[in-house]
Design a protein around this motif. Sequence first.
Motif, mmCIF file in Angstrom:
data_model
loop_
_atom_site.group_PDB
_atom_site.id
_atom_site.type_symbol
_atom_site.label_atom_id
_atom_site.label_comp_id
_atom_site.label_asym_id
_atom_site.label_seq_id
_atom_site.Cartn_x
_atom_site.Cartn_y
_atom_site.Cartn_z
ATOM 1 N N TRP A 34 0.839 -1.205 0.000
ATOM 2 C CA TRP A 34 0.000 0.000 0.000
ATOM 3 C C TRP A 34 0.871 1.250 0.000
ATOM 4 N N THR A 36 1.218 5.162 0.153
ATOM 5 C CA THR A 36 0.494 6.353 0.595
ATOM 6 C C THR A 36 1.430 7.553 0.570
ATOM 7 N N GLY A 66 -5.137 4.730 -7.640
ATOM 8 C CA GLY A 66 -6.287 5.477 -7.135
ATOM 9 C C GLY A 66 -7.049 6.225 -8.214
ATOM 10 N N ARG A 84 -13.884 9.439 0.753
ATOM 11 C CA ARG A 84 -12.482 9.015 0.791
ATOM 12 C C ARG A 84 -12.358 7.711 1.582
ATOM 13 N N LYS A 85 -13.085 7.627 2.689
ATOM 14 C CA LYS A 85 -13.069 6.406 3.494
ATOM 15 C C LYS A 85 -13.610 5.224 2.692
ATOM 16 N N ILE A 88 -11.067 4.012 0.150
ATOM 17 C CA ILE A 88 -10.046 3.149 0.755
ATOM 18 C C ILE A 88 -10.626 1.776 1.059
ATOM 19 N N SER A 111 -4.636 8.268 0.310
ATOM 20 C CA SER A 111 -5.113 7.703 1.581
ATOM 21 C C SER A 111 -4.622 8.524 2.772
ATOM 22 N N ASP A 116 -8.100 5.149 8.316
ATOM 23 C CA ASP A 116 -8.529 4.404 7.128
ATOM 24 C C ASP A 116 -7.466 3.404 6.690
ATOM 25 N N ARG A 117 -6.210 3.815 6.776
ATOM 26 C CA ARG A 117 -5.131 2.889 6.407
ATOM 27 C C ARG A 117 -5.059 1.719 7.373
ATOM 28 N N GLU A 131 2.825 -1.309 4.336
ATOM 29 C CA GLU A 131 2.553 0.114 4.144
ATOM 30 C C GLU A 131 3.830 0.826 3.735
#
Length: 208
Positions: A34, A36, A66, A84-85, A88, A111, A116-117, A131
């Motif tokens: 992921w 970010t 995205g 946005r949530k 994700i 994100s 949320d992450r 991450e």
Amino acid sequence: MHKRNSHNHVVWHESVLKKEDRQALHGHKSLMIWFTGLSGSGKSTVANALQLKLYQQGISSYLLDGDNLRHGINKDLSFSEKDRKENIRRTAEIGKLFVDAGIVVLAALISPYEEDRECARFLFNKGEFIEVYVACPIEECQKRDPKGLYKKAINGEIKGFTGIDDPYEEPKNPDIILKTNEFSVDKCTDKIIHYLFQQINLLQTGKE
């Protein structure tokens, strides 16, 4: 054992094939990487370069970008905090399916919210969610501004833009930090490759 959701008539059906079977077929573990970071930090660029390196090493992977997702499955979502949530959540659920299919899936999204992450990470088993914080000063991101979005946000043409009038919460404990203002794309991808092969043992599927 069957799983049930909030609707009692919806029952989970187990597959005759397990994730481990699919991993063995591909010859490597499956996981979610992921990415970010701020807009313009280099998330998609690094993710694309990593995807190519994985391909060259015989690793089955797929990139969930995205912006691309907002052309399809997430095209009904705005950039409000609520949407946005949901953006994700949907992306993480799709990634979970790819991981179950035995594939290394990469997701490149701003994100901006830590919560949320973490919700995304919660969907995966330990060691299956990596991450990657693509760290780049906002001043550098504004200089790059590949899509002209910062200029529009500063001029008031875009509202709720992350880093300008909407916050970005830096990851507290990312697995990997990439300083794209200091290192080349090649150096950044090499750092991830080293992590995957040395710390995650990507080629060790667990199936004899």
